[in-house]
Design a protein around this motif. Sequence first.
Motif, PDB file in Angstrom:
ATOM      1  N   LEU A  48      85.613 -23.020  22.261  1.00 56.91           N
ATOM      2  CA  LEU A  48      86.118 -21.702  22.658  1.00 56.91           C
ATOM      3  C   LEU A  48      86.037 -21.511  24.175  1.00 56.91           C
ATOM      4  O   LEU A  48      86.980 -21.010  24.806  1.00 56.91           O
ATOM      5  CB  LEU A  48      85.330 -20.603  21.947  1.00 56.91           C
ATOM      6  N   VAL A  49      84.911 -21.913  24.776  1.00 53.67           N
ATOM      7  CA  VAL A  49      84.771 -21.784  26.235  1.00 53.67           C
ATOM      8  C   VAL A  49      85.790 -22.668  26.945  1.00 53.67           C
ATOM      9  O   VAL A  49      86.436 -22.249  27.922  1.00 53.67           O
ATOM     10  CB  VAL A  49      83.336 -22.138  26.666  1.00 53.67           C
ATOM     11  N   LEU A  50      85.962 -23.903  26.460  1.00 51.53           N
ATOM     12  CA  LEU A  50      86.936 -24.808  27.082  1.00 51.53           C
ATOM     13  C   LEU A  50      88.353 -24.281  26.928  1.00 51.53           C
ATOM     14  O   LEU A  50      89.160 -24.332  27.868  1.00 51.53           O
ATOM     15  CB  LEU A  50      86.807 -26.199  26.461  1.00 51.53           C
ATOM     16  N   THR A  51      88.663 -23.732  25.735  1.00 52.26           N
ATOM     17  CA  THR A  51      90.003 -23.179  25.508  1.00 52.26           C
ATOM     18  C   THR A  51      90.263 -21.992  26.427  1.00 52.26           C
ATOM     19  O   THR A  51      91.347 -21.880  27.020  1.00 52.26           O
ATOM     20  CB  THR A  51      90.149 -22.749  24.039  1.00 52.26           C
ATOM     21  N   TRP A  52      89.272 -21.104  26.573  1.00 57.37           N
ATOM     22  CA  TRP A  52      89.454 -19.957  27.463  1.00 57.37           C
ATOM     23  C   TRP A  52      89.632 -20.409  28.910  1.00 57.37           C
ATOM     24  O   TRP A  52      90.438 -19.844  29.650  1.00 57.37           O
ATOM     25  CB  TRP A  52      88.239 -19.030  27.367  1.00 57.37           C
ATOM     26  N   THR A  53      88.860 -21.435  29.311  1.00 57.84           N
ATOM     27  CA  THR A  53      88.987 -21.944  30.677  1.00 57.84           C
ATOM     28  C   THR A  53      90.379 -22.488  30.939  1.00 57.84           C
ATOM     29  O   THR A  53      90.995 -22.201  31.981  1.00 57.84           O
ATOM     30  CB  THR A  53      87.936 -23.037  30.924  1.00 57.84           C
ATOM     31  N   ILE A  54      90.892 -23.273  29.992  1.00 56.98           N
ATOM     32  CA  ILE A  54      92.237 -23.836  30.168  1.00 56.98           C
ATOM     33  C   ILE A  54      93.270 -22.724  30.201  1.00 56.98           C
ATOM     34  O   ILE A  54      94.198 -22.739  31.023  1.00 56.98           O
ATOM     35  CB  ILE A  54      92.528 -24.852  29.039  1.00 56.98           C
ATOM     36  N   TRP A  55      93.143 -21.743  29.320  1.00 57.05           N
ATOM     37  CA  TRP A  55      94.132 -20.657  29.289  1.00 57.05           C
ATOM     38  C   TRP A  55      94.060 -19.808  30.551  1.00 57.05           C
ATOM     39  O   TRP A  55      95.097 -19.482  31.140  1.00 57.05           O
ATOM     40  CB  TRP A  55      93.882 -19.766  28.071  1.00 57.05           C
TER      41      TRP A  55
END
Length: 506
Positions: free
Chosen positions: A439-446
């Motif tokens: 979730l943290v990685l996905t938010w960072t990419i987005w």
Amino acid sequence: MRRGERRAAGGLRPGSPRPEGRRSTESEVYDDGTNTFFWRAHTLTVLFILTCALGYVTLLEETPQDTAYNTKRGIVASILVFLCFGVTQAKDGPFSRPHPAYWRFWLCVSVVYELFLIFILFQPGSAILMTGLLSYTWLHRRNTHHGGLRPQSTLLLRPQNLTVRDGRQFLKYVDARLGVPLPERDYGGNCLIYDPDNKTDPFHNIWDKLDGFVPAHFIGWYLKTLMIRDWWMCMIISVMFEFLEYSLEHQLPNFSECWWDHWIMDVLVCNGLGIYCGMKTLEWLSLKTYKWQGLWNIPTYKGKMKRIAFQFTPYSWVRFEWKPASSLRRWLAVCGIILVFLLAELNTFYLKFVLWMPPEHYLVLLRLVFFVNVGGVAMREIYDFMDDLKPHKKLGQQAWLVAAITVTELLIVVKYDPHTLTLSLPFYISQCWTLGSVLVLTWTIWRFFLRDITLRYKETRRQKQQSDQGRAVSNKDEHSGLDDDLLAPGASEKEDVTEEGVAAAS
């Protein structure tokens, strides 16, 4: 410096050059520039005293014929000489109160502590402390001259034959209370808040949990709030550490606590109250007037006493605005700060577990005092490193050392107790951490990639539409002008006919 000169905040000593500008988050400082004996470097005085002390030891004191004692004394003397050099010659940090020499001292202590950790890290097996090596020399000499232990027992005490258990036993030479297994206290046994079976004291479970860790949690988070200066970051670190305790209680039994001990007593009461008091202190410090006068320039005794008391408060104040979502660089920096804080907290518990050190031991308390003093300087240097717009900048010296110390402590735990660290996480725990990381990685990419690409695409499309509309309007204006030119001759002929008709009628 002229009397009454207004200077920008930045923690500078009297006599230091005035900064070119002041950030919006910095307070204004008024300083009359008094440079007294208290603020001078005293490099020659310290050198003279140090030389006299070394001359006395060399010329007048008889050197004892004890290798272990001489080795210990030589190491202590080397450390003291280094501290004297650092206190007088090291570069000043961002803090200047109560005195810059105080912070230079802790910088030098950081260097000594890091070198000590590096020495421990490079020892084989469980030669955990240099004290163990010195104690072996002393014990071997005693057995040889006084007929103590048998030679076979002395052979087993040699450092190359040590085991983890024997290495812990050597800590007895530092303190006789060390080197024994720590009693395991059950924090997560009976989790009933109200125990109806206990008629005399049904709330005994709550009173049993109220030990020395309660004020330690409060004081610790009060000081951490003064270091971090951000409510959100403090709450995130507090909550994440409770999740770490949940996740690692199969490795450290001390992490096993009741649910209300985790979330009510720790997060809400102790940590939350410490963070709240810390934020109120930060609010007072940000609104405080920083106006400094020399002690002898104050006419009243009450004013002099007040000035002495305020010497132990900050010279100026900087309000931290971390803004983690403003850029990828700041986001990664804030995540790194949170990671180092959590790692330093875990090192405290794992080092105690590996070295069999009770929580109330003075070595544990000294380590906490050390981190309290260096942590505030490190956080200020990290914030200045992130907030400085200069292209060529470097991380502050204290922040560099704190990061190195934290990593070295972790490596020591990994080397001397790999069995505990390799105990696999329960499946549901690993799944939760995997989900959180995704979730943290996905938010960072987005947030920092996809969102920026989308915003740039929308901005490009909007600009293209505006340019198309502008061209359409200009083409329309050109066509309307051309129509007016084509209609102009017919209109003039009509006007001529009309004028001829009027003339004939007349």
